[in-house]
Design a protein around this motif. Structure first.
Motif, short mmCIF file in Angstrom:
data_model
loop_
_atom_site.label_atom_id
_atom_site.label_comp_id
_atom_site.label_asym_id
_atom_site.label_seq_id
_atom_site.Cartn_x
_atom_site.Cartn_y
_atom_site.Cartn_z
N GLY A 1 0.67 -1.24 0.13
CA GLY A 1 -0.10 0.06 0.11
C GLY A 1 0.84 1.19 -0.02
N MET A 2 2.03 1.34 0.89
CA MET A 2 2.89 2.28 0.86
C MET A 2 3.61 2.57 -0.39
SD MET A 2 4.12 2.11 4.73
CE MET A 2 5.45 3.50 4.65
N ALA A 3 3.87 1.36 -1.08
CA ALA A 3 4.57 1.50 -2.20
C ALA A 3 3.54 2.07 -3.28
CB ALA A 3 4.98 0.15 -2.81
N ALA A 4 2.45 1.70 -3.35
CA ALA A 4 1.49 2.15 -4.38
C ALA A 4 1.28 3.52 -4.08
CB ALA A 4 0.24 1.45 -4.00
N ALA B 1 2.31 6.60 -6.82
CA ALA B 1 1.17 7.24 -7.26
C ALA B 1 1.64 9.00 -7.17
CB ALA B 1 -0.17 7.20 -6.71
N LEU B 2 2.14 9.03 -5.96
CA LEU B 2 2.74 10.65 -5.53
C LEU B 2 3.84 10.93 -6.69
CD1 LEU B 2 2.72 10.59 -1.69
CD2 LEU B 2 1.08 11.55 -3.35
N ALA B 3 4.81 9.77 -6.94
CA ALA B 3 6.01 10.18 -7.69
C ALA B 3 5.35 10.46 -9.07
CB ALA B 3 6.83 8.86 -7.82
N MET B 4 4.29 9.66 -9.78
CA MET B 4 3.87 10.01 -10.90
C MET B 4 3.00 11.60 -11.00
SD MET B 4 4.27 7.56 -12.94
CE MET B 4 6.01 7.34 -11.80
N LEU B 5 2.38 11.79 -10.08
CA LEU B 5 1.91 13.25 -9.78
C LEU B 5 3.00 14.21 -9.96
CD1 LEU B 5 -0.61 14.93 -9.43
CD2 LEU B 5 -0.47 14.46 -7.01
#
Length: 436
Positions: free
Chosen positions: A37-40, A44-48
């Motif tokens: 979950g933390m990796a997901a 997501a934050l990295a892509m944003l």
């Protein structure tokens, strides 16, 4: 029956070795699940972050613009040879020649026709309109000299911003070596100045990137959202209250609920087709107008507001209703004085989601003609207008490098608009929020 024989663990007589092994595996699985979950979330934050960084990297330069500061001679022979100061004559004068002559005066050694044409190409096409506006506002300028700032043509503005590589062969870039030398000379003598690009917010759309602005799109989005808010919020809240608090539970209301849930999943372009068929063709309402766009977006956001509003009403404890009824309040008073204020924060959440969806929609507005090329700012709900998402769509389709940075800048403005609108809604939600 088979007896299960296991050995208790030392120090934990209630745990067997098998139980401890299974418990260890469950804890390990739980830790892995948390890590996934933390990796997901991290991905997501990295892509944003990458998305926002790419938008900002391409668009921040659009907020600055290079201007060409020249001393213009408002030659009476060009503007008003008859000396009548007739407004029609002043309006039809050759103001472009005044701007070109001002630039040619800085380079008296440029004499050939081709060189003069390449030199004057550095002046934006809007220079003539700027000079005409100045003269029409103040005819006393005729016969005088005044320093005027013109927008530098987009290709040369991009050169100074570093978006055109000087090191590539001359045949592979739009700006010639001679023009680069002229630009460097203008920079060295202070004729080219760099400042905040007010045209991006004060101008309407334009075919020339250096003159294109967002004013028409911003005003159009504001007017369209006003219509959307004015229709979707009262109708959506009223429908949610009726269905949840007053409507009888029968097949008709069940059918209505199913259709509302289905409408929330309908593609947005279907609402655009509805607007085209009903509001434009059948009712003959104005094309490209904020009033039509607002009605279409209101229909699109109504299911979201109704569903979230009903969920917020269901979250209010039944004890609130029972207590109000117990002291003699009518069902309408129970809803308006007690239930609705407590459900308002949840309803505002649905409104925020609906308005954010409406602000970023493009497809339904394209169907009702809001893709029109709009230069003038709309002054009313019935005037032809465009909105920021459509403006971004149109600029993204333009091949000029100047529109690339303006597309990213428009996305940044749209995000700022969305954040500001959501911030206001969050503040209002906090004002209505109650805890029990």
């Amino acid at each position: 029956m088979t007896d299960i024989i296991s050995t208790p663990r030392a120090g934990a007589p209630y745990q067997t070795d098998d139980f401890a092994a299974r418990l260890k595996k469950r804890y390990a699985a739980e830790r892995r699940f948390k890590m996934y979950g933390m990796a997901a979330i991290g991905v997501a934050l990295a892509m944003l972050a990458i998305l926002l960084a790419s938008i900002v990297a391409q668009g921040y330069t659009a907020f600055a613009q290079h201007d060409l500061a020249l001393e213009v001679h408002f030659d009476p022979a060009e503007i008003d040879p008859q000396g009548t100061r007739d407004p029609d004559a002043l309006s039809n004068a050759n103001y472009g020649a005044l701007a070109r002559n001002a630039l040619l005066a800085v380079f008296p050694e440029v004499e050939s026709r081709n060189d003069r044409r390449r030199l004057t190409a550095m002046i934006s096409n809007g220079a003539a309109f700027e000079l005409r506006r100045m003269v029409m506002d103040d005819p006393s300028l005729i016969g005088t000299r005044k320093s005027v700032r013109f927008a530098l043509a987009s290709d040369y503005d991009q050169l100074l911003k570093g978006n055109i590589d000087r090191t590539v062969p001359e045949a592979d870039r739009k700006v010639t070596d001679q023009q680069i030398a002229w630009i460097d000379r203008l920079v060295s003598n202070g004729s080219i100045v760099n400042g905040f690009n007010w045209r991006l917010f004060l101008n309407g759309d334009s075919r020339d990137p250096e003159l294109a602005g967002l004013k028409a799109g911003i005003i159009g989005s504001f007017l369209t959202l006003l219509v959307t808010l004015g229709l979707a919020i009262p109708i959506g809240i009223s429908a949610a209250v009726y269905l949840e608090e007053f409507a009888p539970k029968n097949k008709l209301t069940d059918l209505i609920e199913v259709n509302i849930n289905n409408l929330a999943a309908v593609p947005s372009i279907v609402f655009g087709l509805l607007g085209l068929a009903v509001f434009l063709n059948a009712l003959d309402m104005p094309r490209s107008a904020p009033v039509v766009g607002g009605i279409v977006l209101a229909l699109m956001t109504l299911p979201t507001i109704i569903i979230s509003g009903r969920a917020a009403l269901k979250a209010v404890p039944p004890s609130i209703r029972e207590a109000a009824l117990g002291v003699g309040a009518s069902p309408l008073q129970v809803v308006t004085h007690h239930v609705l204020p407590l459900a308002m924060p949840g309803m505002l959440t649905g409104i925020i989601i609906g308005m954010a969806q409406a602000l970023g929609e493009t497809a339904p507005l394209l169907m009702i003609g809001m893709i029109a090329f709009i230069v003038d700012t709309p002054s009313g709900f019935g005037d032809a207008a465009t909105v920021l998402p459509v403006q971004i769509f149109m600029w993204a389709d333009s091949p000029e490098r100047g529109f690339v940075e303006r597309t990213s800048a428009a996305i940044m403005v749209l995000l700022a608009f969305l954040i500001a609108m959501n911030a206001i809604a969050v503040v209002l939600r906090k004002q209505f929020e109650r805890r029990w």
